[in-house]
Design a protein around this motif. Structure first.
Motif, PDB file in Angstrom:
ATOM      1  N   CYS A 109       0.954  -1.227  -0.266  1.00  0.00           N
ATOM      2  CA  CYS A 109      -0.127   0.145  -0.173  1.00  0.00           C
ATOM      3  C   CYS A 109       0.486   1.313  -0.010  1.00  0.00           C
ATOM      4  O   CYS A 109       0.949   2.109   0.601  1.00  0.00           O
ATOM      5  CB  CYS A 109      -0.831  -0.164   1.103  1.00  0.00           C
ATOM      6  SG  CYS A 109      -1.626  -1.635   1.562  1.00  0.00           S
ATOM      7  N   SER A 110       1.433   0.686  -1.007  1.00  0.00           N
ATOM      8  CA  SER A 110       2.567   2.623  -1.184  1.00  0.00           C
ATOM      9  C   SER A 110       2.190   3.587  -1.092  1.00  0.00           C
ATOM     10  O   SER A 110       2.630   4.674  -0.879  1.00  0.00           O
ATOM     11  CB  SER A 110       3.714   2.170  -1.889  1.00  0.00           C
ATOM     12  OG  SER A 110       2.854   2.087  -3.458  1.00  0.00           O
ATOM     13  N   ASP A 173       1.101   0.292   5.118  1.00  0.00           N
ATOM     14  CA  ASP A 173       0.709   1.392   5.397  1.00  0.00           C
ATOM     15  C   ASP A 173      -1.118   1.807   4.983  1.00  0.00           C
ATOM     16  O   ASP A 173      -1.710   2.061   3.665  1.00  0.00           O
ATOM     17  CB  ASP A 173       0.635   2.914   4.811  1.00  0.00           C
ATOM     18  CG  ASP A 173       0.000   3.736   5.082  1.00  0.00           C
ATOM     19  OD1 ASP A 173      -0.799   3.606   6.208  1.00  0.00           O
ATOM     20  OD2 ASP A 173       0.952   5.184   4.852  1.00  0.00           O
ATOM     21  N   PRO A 174      -2.151   0.147   5.812  1.00  0.00           N
ATOM     22  CA  PRO A 174      -3.649   0.555   5.112  1.00  0.00           C
ATOM     23  C   PRO A 174      -4.618   2.147   4.942  1.00  0.00           C
ATOM     24  O   PRO A 174      -3.913   3.267   5.686  1.00  0.00           O
ATOM     25  CB  PRO A 174      -3.810  -0.470   6.106  1.00  0.00           C
ATOM     26  CG  PRO A 174      -3.594  -0.457   6.997  1.00  0.00           C
ATOM     27  CD  PRO A 174      -2.169   0.113   7.076  1.00  0.00           C
ATOM     28  N   ALA A 175      -5.355   2.482   3.539  1.00  0.00           N
ATOM     29  CA  ALA A 175      -5.822   3.005   3.470  1.00  0.00           C
ATOM     30  C   ALA A 175      -7.238   3.453   5.053  1.00  0.00           C
ATOM     31  O   ALA A 175      -7.633   2.635   4.629  1.00  0.00           O
ATOM     32  CB  ALA A 175      -7.009   2.923   2.846  1.00  0.00           C
ATOM     33  N   ILE A 210      -0.318   3.020  11.726  1.00  0.00           N
ATOM     34  CA  ILE A 210      -1.998   3.183  11.746  1.00  0.00           C
ATOM     35  C   ILE A 210      -2.277   4.039  12.886  1.00  0.00           C
ATOM     36  O   ILE A 210      -1.736   5.222  13.352  1.00  0.00           O
ATOM     37  CB  ILE A 210      -1.891   1.684  12.933  1.00  0.00           C
ATOM     38  CG1 ILE A 210      -1.748   1.963  14.278  1.00  0.00           C
ATOM     39  CG2 ILE A 210      -2.464   0.285  12.167  1.00  0.00           C
ATOM     40  CD1 ILE A 210      -2.224   0.994  15.382  1.00  0.00           C
ATOM     41  N   ALA A 211      -3.616   4.484  13.557  1.00  0.00           N
ATOM     42  CA  ALA A 211      -4.156   5.360  13.174  1.00  0.00           C
ATOM     43  C   ALA A 211      -3.564   5.378  14.797  1.00  0.00           C
ATOM     44  O   ALA A 211      -3.534   4.855  15.424  1.00  0.00           O
ATOM     45  CB  ALA A 211      -5.375   6.040  13.290  1.00  0.00           C
ATOM     46  N   PRO A 212      -3.378   7.468  15.428  1.00  0.00           N
ATOM     47  CA  PRO A 212      -2.700   7.895  16.656  1.00  0.00           C
ATOM     48  C   PRO A 212      -3.822   7.209  17.593  1.00  0.00           C
ATOM     49  O   PRO A 212      -3.301   6.919  19.072  1.00  0.00           O
ATOM     50  CB  PRO A 212      -2.345   8.798  16.954  1.00  0.00           C
ATOM     51  CG  PRO A 212      -2.669   9.548  15.781  1.00  0.00           C
ATOM     52  CD  PRO A 212      -3.357   8.138  14.693  1.00  0.00           C
ATOM     53  N   GLY A 213      -5.473   6.850  17.306  1.00  0.00           N
ATOM     54  CA  GLY A 213      -6.358   6.857  18.698  1.00  0.00           C
ATOM     55  C   GLY A 213      -6.639   5.334  18.688  1.00  0.00           C
ATOM     56  O   GLY A 213      -7.653   5.004  19.067  1.00  0.00           O
ATOM     57  N   ILE A 214      -5.563   4.778  18.162  1.00  0.00           N
ATOM     58  CA  ILE A 214      -6.284   2.423  18.103  1.00  0.00           C
ATOM     59  C   ILE A 214      -6.341   2.506  19.522  1.00  0.00           C
ATOM     60  O   ILE A 214      -5.213   2.961  19.956  1.00  0.00           O
ATOM     61  CB  ILE A 214      -4.868   2.039  17.690  1.00  0.00           C
ATOM     62  CG1 ILE A 214      -4.656   0.538  17.632  1.00  0.00           C
ATOM     63  CG2 ILE A 214      -3.891   2.254  17.998  1.00  0.00           C
ATOM     64  CD1 ILE A 214      -4.499  -0.770  16.535  1.00  0.00           C
ATOM     65  N   PRO A 215      -7.102   1.674  20.171  1.00  0.00           N
ATOM     66  CA  PRO A 215      -7.053   1.233  21.574  1.00  0.00           C
ATOM     67  C   PRO A 215      -6.462   0.389  21.620  1.00  0.00           C
ATOM     68  O   PRO A 215      -5.454  -0.145  21.078  1.00  0.00           O
ATOM     69  CB  PRO A 215      -8.695   0.699  21.727  1.00  0.00           C
ATOM     70  CG  PRO A 215      -9.024   0.724  20.173  1.00  0.00           C
ATOM     71  CD  PRO A 215      -8.387   1.517  19.416  1.00  0.00           C
TER      72      PRO A 215
END
Length: 395
Positions: A109-110, A173-175, A210-215
């Motif tokens: 996922c470049s 790096d997933p969309a 990943i998004a910084p809000g990941i639990p």
């Protein structure tokens, strides 16, 4: 059909006439776009002018992430600008990969190639994979434009079909954006986070952006979780595999200061002292406020608020310090009177744990005068409170 048309337009930009247009548009003013477009269409095809103007706008937006020198040589898609990694963050991650002994990475996922570029500049060979033909063409053009095509191989393919066994590491790096905006469910990422974790487990080393809000409970036990901020803004979280299982880390750029969790209990709540510390967002996201409080010899002002207080000023890269002059119950009339008495015209309003918006405070108190102050709207031992002070000088 639209993507085919886009790909044809992009290919035209790479030809000599397209390059001439892009060079002419480097410093153009978007406010004058209609006049610029009309002038250019006298000598160039309308479709090519439109494509060049679109790319020029994207390059201007990309300067904030990539710097002017690179941004004006690179190529972008609208989604690519939004989702690409800031160059400083990509360079940090690439250096860490290299320090781990990684020589070859499968970048799945470049996107437009921001991370592939950072890895290549760190001396790592990269396979950049994206299933969108236009995006793959953009990555290829970026590698060539920056002289990195010898280190970056581009493949237009479904990442789930790629054999990553020849590589030392995998980067995914997933969309995280769809047609309706930002995606918050990790299983709605493209590809899903569960697939990315599976790919990471099959590789000697891996990094998943990943998004910084990941639990925290969603982080696999064998992964190290790192939250990265740049200039005080939290940019991303990374799950590392093959490094330090279970570790929680905060990294602050541009300094590179890093803090690792030690499993400390929550700090005690204590009265507001002379100094208040506002931990960096990466520290808060990584749940490392206790580590900062221990370093400062401080405690919390409220068990639910990530403000640390102490009586002594201690230099730290992990928090901004304020010297507190007043601790008052929340009352706008009292605040307005105090600021008028002290002739405060430059007012900085910050908040944590308060529903009141800083803009509303400034509008209501109408600061005026030569003085300056900082007001922190928060809770102290559960009560809405105004802390008044100023940024603390280094001792």
């Amino acid at each position: 059909m639209g993507r085919v048309t886009d790909l044809a337009a992009f290919s035209a930009l790479l030809a000599p006439e397209g390059q001439t247009l892009l060079a002419a548009l480097r410093d153009y003013d978007p406010a004058q776009e209609l006049a610029v477009a009309s002038r250019l269409r006298r000598d160039h095809p309308a479709e090519l002018v439109s494509a060049a103007l679109g790319q020029a706008r994207l390059r201007q937006r990309a300067v904030a992430k990539f710097g002017a020198e690179d941004a004006h040589r690179m190529y972008f898609t609208p989604h690519g600008v939004e989702q690409s990694t800031r160059a400083s963050v990509g360079a940090y991650r690439a250096r860490r990969m290299r320090a781990l002994g990684v020589d070859g990475v499968a970048d799945l996922c470049s996107g437009i190639g921001g991370d592939a570029i950072a890895l290549a500049r760190a001396g790592v060979s990269v396979l950049a994979v994206d299933r969108d033909p236009l995006t793959a063409a953009v990555v290829r053009a970026n590698a060539e434009a920056l002289g990195l095509d010898g280190l970056i191989e581009v493949r237009c393919a479904d990442v789930t079909e790629i054999d990553t066994s020849p590589y030392d590491a995998v980067f995914v790096d997933p969309a995280r954006r769809g047609g309706r905006g930002r995606i918050f469910d990790p299983e709605a990422y493209s590809p899903p986070l569960s697939w990315a974790i599976g790919a990471a487990r099959r590789a000697p080393r891996a990094a998943l952006k990943i998004a910084p809000g990941i639990p925290h409970e969603a982080v696999p036990e064998e992964a190290e979780a790192e939250w990265i901020s740049d200039g005080g803004d939290v940019k991303e979280a990374v799950l590392w595999f093959g490094t330090d299982p279970g570790a929680r880390r905060a990294t602050l750029l541009p300094s590179g200061a890093g803090l690792t969790g030690r499993g400390l209990p929550d700090p005690e709540v204590r009265p507001v002292g002379r100094y208040l510390y506002e931990p960096d967002g990466a520290v808060i996201r990584a749940h490392l406020v206790a580590e900062v409080a221990e370093e400062l010899g401080g405690g919390l002002i409220d068990e639910t608020i990530a403000y640390v207080t102490a009586d002594v000023l201690t230099p730290t890269p992990y928090a901004a310090a304020y010297e507190i002059t007043d601790v008052l119950p929340f009352n706008l009339k009292k605040l307005k009177a105090l600021l008028r008495e002290r002739e405060v015209g430059t007012l900085t309003v910050k908040k944590r744990g308060s529903a009141v918006e800083p803009e509303e405070i400034r509008r209501r108190v109408k600061p005026k005068g030569p003085g300056a102050a900082t007001v922190l709207l928060t809770r102290v031992a559960g009560a809405p409170t105004m802390l008044i002070g100023r940024p603390a000088d280094k001792p």
